[in-house]
Scaffold this motif. Structure first.
Motif, PDB file in Angstrom:
ATOM      1  N   LEU A 185       0.883  -1.177   0.000  1.00  0.00           N
ATOM      2  CA  LEU A 185       0.000   0.000   0.000  1.00  0.00           C
ATOM      3  C   LEU A 185       0.913   1.217   0.000  1.00  0.00           C
ATOM      4  O   LEU A 185       1.549   1.530   1.012  1.00  0.00           O
ATOM      5  N   SER A 187       1.585   5.068  -0.360  1.00  0.00           N
ATOM      6  CA  SER A 187       1.040   6.422  -0.330  1.00  0.00           C
ATOM      7  C   SER A 187       2.176   7.344  -0.754  1.00  0.00           C
ATOM      8  O   SER A 187       3.244   6.891  -1.118  1.00  0.00           O
ATOM      9  N   ASP A 191       6.972   6.701   4.793  1.00  0.00           N
ATOM     10  CA  ASP A 191       7.053   5.354   5.359  1.00  0.00           C
ATOM     11  C   ASP A 191       6.849   4.211   4.361  1.00  0.00           C
ATOM     12  O   ASP A 191       7.621   3.248   4.356  1.00  0.00           O
ATOM     13  N   SER A 192       5.801   4.320   3.564  1.00  0.00           N
ATOM     14  CA  SER A 192       5.471   3.147   2.752  1.00  0.00           C
ATOM     15  C   SER A 192       6.547   2.759   1.724  1.00  0.00           C
ATOM     16  O   SER A 192       6.790   1.554   1.557  1.00  0.00           O
ATOM     17  N   ARG A 267      -9.489   3.137   6.243  1.00  0.00           N
ATOM     18  CA  ARG A 267      -8.338   2.244   6.173  1.00  0.00           C
ATOM     19  C   ARG A 267      -8.786   0.794   6.060  1.00  0.00           C
ATOM     20  O   ARG A 267      -8.144  -0.007   5.398  1.00  0.00           O
ATOM     21  N   GLN A 294       2.440   5.944  15.677  1.00  0.00           N
ATOM     22  CA  GLN A 294       2.863   7.115  14.901  1.00  0.00           C
ATOM     23  C   GLN A 294       1.740   8.135  14.728  1.00  0.00           C
ATOM     24  O   GLN A 294       1.951   9.327  14.834  1.00  0.00           O
TER      25      GLN A 294
HETATM   26  P1  ATP Z   1       3.248   7.092   4.798  1.00  0.00           P
HETATM   27  O1  ATP Z   1       4.387   7.954   5.187  1.00  0.00           O
HETATM   28  O2  ATP Z   1       3.664   5.792   4.214  1.00  0.00           O
HETATM   29  O3  ATP Z   1       2.235   7.834   3.983  1.00  0.00           O
HETATM   30  P2  ATP Z   1       1.770   7.687   7.149  1.00  0.00           P
HETATM   31  O4  ATP Z   1       2.588   7.827   8.352  1.00  0.00           O
HETATM   32  O5  ATP Z   1       1.294   8.896   6.437  1.00  0.00           O
HETATM   33  O6  ATP Z   1       2.521   6.713   6.152  1.00  0.00           O
HETATM   34  P3  ATP Z   1      -0.962   6.681   7.226  1.00  0.00           P
HETATM   35  O7  ATP Z   1      -1.454   7.765   6.351  1.00  0.00           O
HETATM   36  O8  ATP Z   1      -1.660   6.353   8.483  1.00  0.00           O
HETATM   37  O9  ATP Z   1       0.563   6.806   7.623  1.00  0.00           O
HETATM   38  O10 ATP Z   1      -0.918   5.385   6.405  1.00  0.00           O
HETATM   39  C1  ATP Z   1      -0.428   4.200   6.934  1.00  0.00           C
HETATM   40  C2  ATP Z   1      -0.126   3.253   5.783  1.00  0.00           C
HETATM   41  O11 ATP Z   1      -1.298   3.036   5.005  1.00  0.00           O
HETATM   42  C3  ATP Z   1       0.888   3.826   4.827  1.00  0.00           C
HETATM   43  O12 ATP Z   1       2.209   3.566   5.224  1.00  0.00           O
HETATM   44  C4  ATP Z   1       0.529   3.091   3.548  1.00  0.00           C
HETATM   45  O13 ATP Z   1       1.068   1.790   3.553  1.00  0.00           O
HETATM   46  C5  ATP Z   1      -0.986   3.003   3.637  1.00  0.00           C
HETATM   47  N1  ATP Z   1      -1.657   4.134   2.957  1.00  0.00           N
HETATM   48  C6  ATP Z   1      -2.078   5.298   3.491  1.00  0.00           C
HETATM   49  N2  ATP Z   1      -2.630   6.094   2.559  1.00  0.00           N
HETATM   50  C7  ATP Z   1      -2.569   5.417   1.392  1.00  0.00           C
HETATM   51  C8  ATP Z   1      -2.982   5.695   0.043  1.00  0.00           C
HETATM   52  N3  ATP Z   1      -3.561   6.843  -0.290  1.00  0.00           N
HETATM   53  N4  ATP Z   1      -2.757   4.750  -0.885  1.00  0.00           N
HETATM   54  C9  ATP Z   1      -2.157   3.589  -0.561  1.00  0.00           C
HETATM   55  N5  ATP Z   1      -1.753   3.272   0.672  1.00  0.00           N
HETATM   56  C10 ATP Z   1      -1.957   4.167   1.643  1.00  0.00           C
END
Ligand code: ATP
Ligand code: MG
Length: 392
Positions: A185, A187, A191-192, A267, A294
């Motif tokens: 996933l 974003s 992190d991802s 989510r 986080q």
């Molecule tokens: P990241 O830095 O990876 O965006 P984050 O700290 O912003 O993480 P969240 O927004 O809570 O955390 O998202 C947690 C996880 O959910 C992300 O690391 C990613 O794996 C997934 N995720 C969040 N938003 C999306 C999106 N728009 N598309 C795909 N995956 C997503």
């Protein structure tokens, strides 16, 4: 001056039957990485070793940089092949090799000869002694240290003589493709991409899904995710990026559910949709960039709530990492600069000011029933209209 590379890989865990699978995958990943470099190369597997031979002019720095992104490589040894034109000629070559590779002569060294061909007129000990002698004669500032030499000069007598002494560290890990495939996933955040990179490092091929919410998230935000996928692809090979239009689903949840539960419910739908794509594409698990505590949606309670909706294992390699540790890796793998570009994220647009941090599963499930009428259809439409971008 170098014309080839000896590729070193950790052999732990690749003994026996799995070894050729590991080596073949490594060769394939090396070939893929080198396609992006100037010049032509032949990658060969001989005598339980992998060699990269340059068969044209090439850019040394660029080639090393690309090889350093191939998981499974523990070390890269730049090498030269010397035609066997007698031992006297070899002495001259060794002296000029040292001069070219080590302009600063204030170092210790050791010669390590190995004969794959036993009909060579000198044995390994004699080769070590003789070559050590000529190096000392040529460069009196140098000295021999047999225990911890600065320079370990390898001299291998094969069809030709192979000379190498430098070991450039590789990224370690396992060759991508030896460990199945998983759905990341992805974003636009920090992190991802790091999470995907970490799982890929263990040999897992990566596909990705991005939830896009136009017009709330712009084309620029989507392009940023494509750019991040490309950074990951530099290590993993092509990434199949599925872009899901999430707007209708998000709006519907926004209409029907309490706003402080929006993020969690959203989510849960991301996970459900990601799992459906994962199953259709032979992925064996999901990967997210979550880390405990986080944000509100990543407390233990929230993770339990998101985890509940899918059966495939969810890999969260950053689960115990602090943000600073994650940032360090993202800088190292070159995703950081892209990740911090300020484009809106679909989650940030609808988030409540005070999202629940301890969602109650029973209540979440009950509120999801508000969605019963249309959610199935909306999810199906989102899947039917998904866009596939192959990111190289
Ligand atoms: P990241 O830095 O990876 O965006 P984050 O700290 O912003 O993480 P969240 O927004 O809570 O955390 O998202 C947690 C996880 O959910 C992300 O690391 C990613 O794996 C997934 N995720 C969040 N938003 C999306 C999106 N728009 N598309 C795909 N995956 C997503
Ligand atoms: Mg995010």
């Amino acid at each position: 001056m170098f014309t080839a590379f000896l590729i070193k890989y950790a052999e732990i865990g690749v003994k026996g039957k799995n070894r050729y699978l590991f080596e073949n995958a490594l060769v394939q990943q090396i070939r893929y990485a080198l396609k992006k470099c100037e010049g032509e190369f032949a990658v060969r597997k001989t005598d339980g070793r992998i060699y990269v031979d340059a068969v044209s002019e090439f850019d040394y720095e660029e080639t090393v940089e690309h090889l350093q992104k191939v998981f499974g490589i523990s070390g890269i040894c730049p090498m030269i092949y010397v035609e066997d034109e007698g031992f006297e000629k070899l002495k001259e070559t060794v002296v000029s090799y040292i001069d070219a590779v080590y302009p600063d002569k204030n170092r210790s060294f050791k010669v390590a000869a190995r004969r794959a061909r036993k009909n060579y007129p000198l044995n390994s000990m004699e080769i070590n002694m003789e070559l050590g002698g000529v190096i000392l004669d040529a460069y009196p500032q140098m000295h021999v240290d047999v225990h911890k030499p600065d320079i370990l000069l390898n001299v291998e007598i094969r069809d030709k003589v192979y000379l190498y002494s430098k070991v450039i560290p590789g990224p370690g890990g396992m060759p991508v493709g030896t460990g199945g495939k998983a759905m990341l996933l992805l974003s636009g955040g920090i992190d991802s991409p790091v999470a995907g990179w970490m799982i890929a490092k263990r040999g897992v091929k990566i596909d990705a899904v991005y939830f896009h919410a136009p017009p709330y998230t712009s084309e620029r935000a989507k392009q940023k995710v494509v750019d991040l996928a490309a950074r990951v692809a530099a290590y993993t090979g092509p990434v199949y990026l599925h872009v899901i239009n999430f707007t209708e689903i998000q709006m519907y949840i926004y209409d029907k559910c309490p706003h402080d539960e929006l993020t969690i419910i959203m989510r849960r739908y991301m996970m459900r949709i990601a799992e459906r794509i994962a199953r259709d594409t032979d992925c064996l698990g999901l990967i997210t960039g979550e880390s405990i505590g986080q944000v509100a949606s990543q407390t233990m309670h929230s993770l339990m709530a998101t985890d509940e909706v899918c059966e495939l294992p969810v890999y969260r390699p950053l689960i115990g990492f602090d943000k600073m540790e994650i940032v360090d890796i993202s800088e190292k793998i070159d995703t950081y600069e892209t990740s911090i570009q300020p484009y809106e994220d679909c989650c940030t647009i609808f988030v409540a000011r005070h999202p629940v941090t301890k969602p109650n599963l029973k209540i979440i499930r009950r509120h999801e029933q508000n969605l019963e009428e249309k959610i199935g259809e909306l999810v199906q439409t989102a899947l039917d209209t998904k866009e596939l971008i192959i990111v190289r």
